[in-house]
Write a protein that holds these residues in place. Structure first.
Motif, PDB file in Angstrom:
ATOM      1  N   ARG A 157       0.747  -1.150   0.387  1.00 37.02           N
ATOM      2  CA  ARG A 157       0.400   0.247  -0.046  1.00 37.02           C
ATOM      3  C   ARG A 157       0.912   1.559   0.001  1.00 37.02           C
ATOM      4  O   ARG A 157       0.175   2.053  -0.795  1.00 37.02           O
ATOM      5  N   ASP A 158       2.211   0.791   0.886  1.00 31.74           N
ATOM      6  CA  ASP A 158       2.505   1.961   0.842  1.00 31.74           C
ATOM      7  C   ASP A 158       3.859   2.635  -0.181  1.00 31.74           C
ATOM      8  O   ASP A 158       4.367   3.865  -0.830  1.00 31.74           O
ATOM      9  N   TRP A 159       4.380   1.713  -0.364  1.00 34.28           N
ATOM     10  CA  TRP A 159       6.259   1.606  -0.615  1.00 34.28           C
ATOM     11  C   TRP A 159       5.285   0.457  -1.696  1.00 34.28           C
ATOM     12  O   TRP A 159       7.062   0.094  -2.483  1.00 34.28           O
ATOM     13  N   LEU A 161       5.375  -0.880  -6.028  1.00 32.25           N
ATOM     14  CA  LEU A 161       5.906  -0.871  -7.307  1.00 32.25           C
ATOM     15  C   LEU A 161       4.786   0.047  -7.806  1.00 32.25           C
ATOM     16  O   LEU A 161       4.899   0.843  -8.386  1.00 32.25           O
ATOM     17  N   ASN A 163       1.783   0.280  -6.477  1.00 31.08           N
ATOM     18  CA  ASN A 163       0.889   1.845  -6.566  1.00 31.08           C
ATOM     19  C   ASN A 163       1.834   3.005  -6.866  1.00 31.08           C
ATOM     20  O   ASN A 163       0.976   4.836  -7.319  1.00 31.08           O
ATOM     21  N   TRP A 164       2.864   3.316  -6.857  1.00 35.52           N
ATOM     22  CA  TRP A 164       3.908   3.960  -7.515  1.00 35.52           C
ATOM     23  C   TRP A 164       3.149   4.481  -9.228  1.00 35.52           C
ATOM     24  O   TRP A 164       4.228   5.628  -9.002  1.00 35.52           O
ATOM     25  N   ILE A 165       3.648   3.461 -10.337  1.00 34.10           N
ATOM     26  CA  ILE A 165       3.050   3.541 -11.086  1.00 34.10           C
ATOM     27  C   ILE A 165       2.320   4.622 -10.949  1.00 34.10           C
ATOM     28  O   ILE A 165       1.916   5.631 -11.910  1.00 34.10           O
ATOM     29  N   GLY A 167       0.360   6.156  -8.870  1.00 28.14           N
ATOM     30  CA  GLY A 167       1.031   7.254  -8.674  1.00 28.14           C
ATOM     31  C   GLY A 167       1.022   8.522  -9.676  1.00 28.14           C
ATOM     32  O   GLY A 167       0.789  10.171 -10.395  1.00 28.14           O
ATOM     33  N   LEU A 168       1.848   7.871 -10.139  1.00 29.87           N
ATOM     34  CA  LEU A 168       2.573   8.751 -12.307  1.00 29.87           C
ATOM     35  C   LEU A 168       1.492   9.607 -12.542  1.00 29.87           C
ATOM     36  O   LEU A 168       1.491  10.106 -12.973  1.00 29.87           O
ATOM     37  N   ASP A 172      -4.947   7.606  -6.233  1.00 31.83           N
ATOM     38  CA  ASP A 172      -4.805   7.788  -5.034  1.00 31.83           C
ATOM     39  C   ASP A 172      -3.989   5.932  -5.024  1.00 31.83           C
ATOM     40  O   ASP A 172      -4.470   5.267  -5.480  1.00 31.83           O
ATOM     41  N   PRO A 173      -2.994   5.705  -3.746  1.00 32.22           N
ATOM     42  CA  PRO A 173      -2.315   4.696  -3.185  1.00 32.22           C
ATOM     43  C   PRO A 173      -3.781   3.692  -3.190  1.00 32.22           C
ATOM     44  O   PRO A 173      -5.109   4.250  -2.366  1.00 32.22           O
TER      45      PRO A 173
END
Length: 324
Positions: A157-159, A161, A163-165, A167-168, A172-173
């Motif tokens: 959820r926080d870190w 990959l 969710n990071w993509i 987020g680009l 939202d996560p």
């Protein structure tokens, strides 16, 4: 004239009796029968003995105890169809059924399509074709625990990959473990990553049995590669597709390892059982609640689900290519 007389005498000569073959001892006849008739059954008997001990007997044992209220203390109380009626009115069981069918559909349909396209690509002449074919099987031999660890990190959820993509693009996560549909998607991608290569190799074996003359005739008639794939390859792969679909149906409806390891080995399937499958429900009832009769009834209902799902998929695949 002398020639005719000699010929007549030759024709009147007695015919020697046929030589009688040496009589075989009765012991050799028995050994020959044992070698030709009994030996094949003896060679395949270990499989049937193992199937009887680990297949038929547990099946009958489970059916018998599904008619009892049977717990860890050994208490047996005849309930008849009571376990089945209780299961059909149990919201937790139906929640597991919905989760199982949902993840089965999300995982199996893309998996078969990807495997079919991958097999078609592997069937072409490319460099290092053998290494590529071996490489698609690597996810299958990877430990389920290792796969779960990697995908748990990817869908963190926080870190994570993923969710990071997302987020680009301003999203939202997503808490992939706490929500039903996201958890289904995460587990389904894990399943597809492991089994797509396996199914593609099976499809590849089926493609290599298709006569090349069909493709040559289609090329002469001006058919494109895409049309050849859908008009020749797919219909000719019908028997292979039936095997793959039935195998995927059985594996998808008995899903256990991936969702269990995704939640750290807990068979509850999340805080609200949002991704608990029927197999996890059976293990929870049998080895957490120690209600073996109830778990046995759930196992037989799962068996009925597999039969219905396999029959429906079999009828759908048979219609490929125009057969009804």
């Amino acid at each position: 004239m002398s020639v005719n007389v000699d010929a007549g005498r030759a024709s009147q000569a007695p015919i020697p009796p046929p030589r009688s073959s040496p009589r075989r001892p009765s012991g050799l006849g028995f050994l020959s029968w044992l070698d030709l008739k009994a030996a094949p059954y003896l060679l395949i008997s270990p499989y049937f003995l193992l199937f009887l001990v680990f297949g038929i007997f547990p099946l009958g044992f489970t059916l018998w105890y599904s008619l009892f209220k049977y717990d860890l203390t050994g208490t047996e109380e005849w309930t008849g169809l009571g376990n089945y009626t209780a299961l059909l009115s149990d919201g937790a069981f139906w929640n597991a059924v919905v989760n199982t069918v949902g993840m089965f559909l999300i995982a199996t349909v893309p998996q078969i399509l990807l495997a079919l396209l991958l097999a078609n690509a592997l069937n072409k002449r490319i460099r290092g074709r053998l290494l590529v074919r071996m490489g698609v099987l690597l996810p299958l031999v990877t430990s389920v625990v290792a796969v779960a660890v990697v995908f748990t990190q990817l869908y963190g959820r926080d870190w994570g990959l993923i969710n990071w993509i997302l987020g680009l693009f301003g999203a939202d996560p997503i808490d992939w473990k706490a929500q039903r549909i996201p958890s289904w998607i995460a587990i389904s991608t894990m399943i597809d990553w492991r089994w797509t290569g396996y199914n593609s190799i099976i499809f590849l074996a089926g493609m290599q049995t298709i006569p090349k003359d069909l493709y040559e005739a289609a090329s002469i008639d001006g058919a494109s590669r895409r049309r050849q794939f859908w008009q020749i390859t797919v219909p000719m792969l019908r028997p292979t597709m039936i095997f793959v679909v039935l195998n995927s149906t059985i594996g998808g409806l008995t899903l256990f390892s991936e969702p269990t390891t995704f939640f750290g080995g807990n068979v509850h399937g999340g805080t609200n059982s949002q991704f608990q499958t029927v197999s996890m429900f059976i293990v929870e009832q049998g080895f957490r609640e120690f209600d073996y009769g109830y778990a046995s009834g759930a196992a037989w209902l799962l068996f009925l689900m597999i039969l219905i799902g396999s029959l429906v998929n079999f009828l759908l695949i048979r219609r490929i290519g125009g057969n009804k």
